[in-house]
Design a protein around this motif. Structure first.
Motif, PDB file in Angstrom:
ATOM      1  N   ALA A 131       0.834  -1.200   0.000  1.00  0.00           N
ATOM      2  CA  ALA A 131       0.000   0.000   0.000  1.00  0.00           C
ATOM      3  C   ALA A 131       0.872   1.256   0.000  1.00  0.00           C
ATOM      4  N   GLN A 132       1.940   1.228   0.798  1.00  0.00           N
ATOM      5  CA  GLN A 132       2.839   2.380   0.858  1.00  0.00           C
ATOM      6  C   GLN A 132       3.528   2.583  -0.492  1.00  0.00           C
ATOM      7  N   ALA A 133       3.944   1.495  -1.111  1.00  0.00           N
ATOM      8  CA  ALA A 133       4.584   1.596  -2.423  1.00  0.00           C
ATOM      9  C   ALA A 133       3.605   2.147  -3.445  1.00  0.00           C
ATOM     10  N   GLY A 134       2.344   1.719  -3.363  1.00  0.00           N
ATOM     11  CA  GLY A 134       1.324   2.225  -4.280  1.00  0.00           C
ATOM     12  C   GLY A 134       1.105   3.717  -4.106  1.00  0.00           C
ATOM     13  N   ARG A 135       1.074   4.177  -2.855  1.00  0.00           N
ATOM     14  CA  ARG A 135       0.910   5.616  -2.588  1.00  0.00           C
ATOM     15  C   ARG A 135       2.123   6.393  -3.096  1.00  0.00           C
ATOM     16  N   SER A 136       3.295   5.822  -2.917  1.00  0.00           N
ATOM     17  CA  SER A 136       4.514   6.485  -3.398  1.00  0.00           C
ATOM     18  C   SER A 136       4.503   6.595  -4.915  1.00  0.00           C
TER      19      SER A 136
END
Length: 76
Positions: A17-22
């Motif tokens: 999820a964090q990678a997707g937001r980044s």
């Protein structure tokens, strides 16, 4: 070793999820930079003094208007 694997799987979705937001943020920033570059290019073209063109002052105003519209279209 099993606890290590379960720890990885617990972190996996959060990291995904964090990678997707980044990635989304990076894409948004790249789009904004491209828009800003286009606005600057449009302003520069409007401010260029080309001897063969009419020196009426319409080009700078047109360039500024187009640059402003570009920025507004991207919410900048």
């Amino acid at each position: 070793m099993c606890s290590h694997h379960s720890h990885e799987s617990a972190d996996g979705p959060g990291r995904d999820a964090q990678a997707g937001r980044s990635e989304e943020r990076l894409h948004r920033l790249e789009t904004q930079v491209q828009t800003l570059a286009e606005a600057v290019r449009t302003l520069a073209q409007g401010l260029e003094k080309i001897p063969t063109q009419d020196p009426s002052g319409e080009e700078p105003a047109r360039g500024a208007r187009m640059a402003h519209e570009l920025l507004l279209s991207q919410g900048l």
